[in-house]
Design a protein around this motif. Structure first.
Motif, mmCIF file in Angstrom:
data_model
loop_
_atom_site.group_PDB
_atom_site.id
_atom_site.type_symbol
_atom_site.label_atom_id
_atom_site.label_comp_id
_atom_site.label_asym_id
_atom_site.label_seq_id
_atom_site.Cartn_x
_atom_site.Cartn_y
_atom_site.Cartn_z
ATOM 1 N N MET A 190 -2.903 -1.410 7.921
ATOM 2 C CA MET A 190 -4.357 -1.580 7.986
ATOM 3 C C MET A 190 -4.957 -1.250 9.348
ATOM 4 O O MET A 190 -6.169 -1.131 9.476
ATOM 5 N N ASP B 110 -5.821 -5.434 1.702
ATOM 6 C CA ASP B 110 -4.888 -4.753 2.603
ATOM 7 C C ASP B 110 -3.500 -5.199 2.183
ATOM 8 O O ASP B 110 -3.219 -6.403 2.185
ATOM 9 N N THR B 111 -2.636 -4.284 1.784
ATOM 10 C CA THR B 111 -1.293 -4.733 1.415
ATOM 11 C C THR B 111 -0.242 -4.049 2.280
ATOM 12 O O THR B 111 -0.484 -2.983 2.844
ATOM 13 N N GLY B 112 0.919 -4.683 2.367
ATOM 14 C CA GLY B 112 2.017 -4.120 3.145
ATOM 15 C C GLY B 112 3.341 -4.413 2.476
ATOM 16 O O GLY B 112 3.686 -5.575 2.238
ATOM 17 N N ALA C 286 0.833 -2.508 11.416
ATOM 18 C CA ALA C 286 0.549 -2.642 9.988
ATOM 19 C C ALA C 286 -0.248 -1.430 9.509
ATOM 20 O O ALA C 286 -0.956 -0.775 10.298
ATOM 21 N N VAL D 259 -2.952 -8.937 1.249
ATOM 22 C CA VAL D 259 -3.914 -9.698 2.055
ATOM 23 C C VAL D 259 -5.298 -9.527 1.450
ATOM 24 O O VAL D 259 -5.741 -8.395 1.205
ATOM 25 N N ARG E 215 7.188 -3.510 15.367
ATOM 26 C CA ARG E 215 6.900 -4.936 15.604
ATOM 27 C C ARG E 215 7.883 -5.446 16.653
ATOM 28 O O ARG E 215 8.960 -5.917 16.333
ATOM 29 N N ASN F 137 3.286 -7.961 0.838
ATOM 30 C CA ASN F 137 2.254 -8.934 1.171
ATOM 31 C C ASN F 137 0.890 -8.371 0.771
ATOM 32 O O ASN F 137 0.537 -7.268 1.186
ATOM 33 N N MET G 62 5.705 0.916 6.386
ATOM 34 C CA MET G 62 4.986 -0.029 5.535
ATOM 35 C C MET G 62 4.159 0.733 4.501
ATOM 36 O O MET G 62 3.277 1.517 4.848
ATOM 37 N N TRP H 56 -3.098 -14.078 6.815
ATOM 38 C CA TRP H 56 -2.641 -12.934 7.633
ATOM 39 C C TRP H 56 -3.739 -12.440 8.560
ATOM 40 O O TRP H 56 -4.898 -12.318 8.175
HETATM 41 N N1 GLY Z 1 -1.186 -6.117 6.602
HETATM 42 C C1 GLY Z 1 -0.321 -6.784 5.753
HETATM 43 C C2 GLY Z 1 0.994 -7.122 6.365
HETATM 44 O O1 GLY Z 1 1.313 -6.601 7.400
HETATM 45 O O2 GLY Z 1 1.706 -7.916 5.852
#
Ligand code: GLY
Length: 281
Positions: free
Chosen positions: A48, A245-247, A46, A224, A74, A222, A97, A176
């Motif tokens: 973050m 924190d967004t993704g 991610a 967070v 992932r 997403n 991301m 998350w």
């Molecule tokens: N850190 C946010 C996500 O991976 O969805």
């Protein structure tokens, strides 16, 4: 399905980075895929990850807002897409991301307003121009440890979402954490209906969000709301400062913006598939 002019992946990435840069975020490079000094993680999963210690208050940067396009894998651990590859149109183990981050600076309201504005704002103004009739929003319904995030629901509605398009889900979808331990918090996802007709009551419906029919309505972003540090016993300790924190999956948004029903047909992946296929001839 497509309401805006098709946009290539490079342009989407650049629009995202510039949008947040223009709003005071420091543009930060993707970190390498192997995390530095983090025994809890094999591959970066991610955006973050490179800011983990900043969220925890153990490190400081000269900026409190950042934006990046992070290379992620992932293929194991807490976020494992490997088993979905080949079964869905939207999973691949390597992806980019896009993320905006706040380290104790802005929180829920600004994060939600930025996301709404970037997705639905005018293409001529550097945004994506998506029609809200295709968008769904989710928020955390609460559990024994963390209360329901009704604030996020109300903020989406205030931003412009129709109340019936804002849905509550449990911790599986709306809480998350990057791994078994570390920074975590309730999250709020944005999903996109991939069909042609937003007025189709059978297809563009709440039951298809986070459903088995996964590729019809897909998660694209997403947000967070980082509030806790989780320890090995599952205990949640509040972070020094609530953070964001967004993704957003670049290849998913590219498929959306290019009117493709699978990421593999987006301009970010199709040329690679075609090249590999050509080697067999
Ligand atoms: N850190 C946010 C996500 O991976 O969805």
């Amino acid at each position: 399905m497509l309401k805006s002019p098709p946009m290539n992946g490079h342009e989407i990435r650049e629009r995202f980075l510039r949008y947040f840069e223009e709003r005071g975020h420091k543009r930060v490079h993707s970190s390498p895929l192997l995390p530095a000094n983090d025994p809890t993680l094999l591959f970066v999963n991610a955006g973050m990850n490179q800011f983990k210690d900043v969220f925890l208050g153990d490190d400081k940067r000269e900026y409190t807002r950042a934006v990046s396009s992070q290379k992620c894998i992932r293929a194991g651990g807490k976020h494992n897409d490997l088993d979905e590859v080949g079964r869905t149109a939207r999973h691949h183990t390597f992806f980019e991301m896009l993320g905006n981050f706040s380290f104790g600076d802005y929180f829920k309201e600004d994060a939600i307003n930025y996301a709404w504005d970037f997705l639905t704002g005018k293409v001529e103004e550097g945004k994506l121009g998506l029609d809200p009739a295709y968008l769904w929003f989710t928020h955390f319904e609460g559990d024994d440890n963390v209360p329901a995030d009704d604030e996020a629901r109300d903020l989406w509605i205030k931003a412009g979402a129709k109340p019936e398009r804002v849905l509550a889900f449990d911790a599986k979808d709306n809480f998350w954490q990057m791994g078994d331990t570390g920074p975590c918090g309730p999250c709020s996802e944005i999903h996109y209906y991939m069909g042609e007709d937003p007025d189709d009551p059978e297809k563009n419906r709440a039951e298809h969000v986070n459903a088995e029919t996964g590729d019809d309505t897909i998660e694209i972003w997403n947000l967070v709301f980082m509030q806790f540090d989780k320890d090995a016993d599952g205990k949640l300790t509040p972070l020094p400062a609530p953070s964001v924190d967004t993704g957003m999956g670049l290849e998913r948004v590219a498929a959306v913006m290019q009117g493709k029903s699978t990421n593999y047909d987006s301009d970010l992946i199709r040329p690679i598939v075609d090249f590999v296929a050509s080697l067999e001839n």
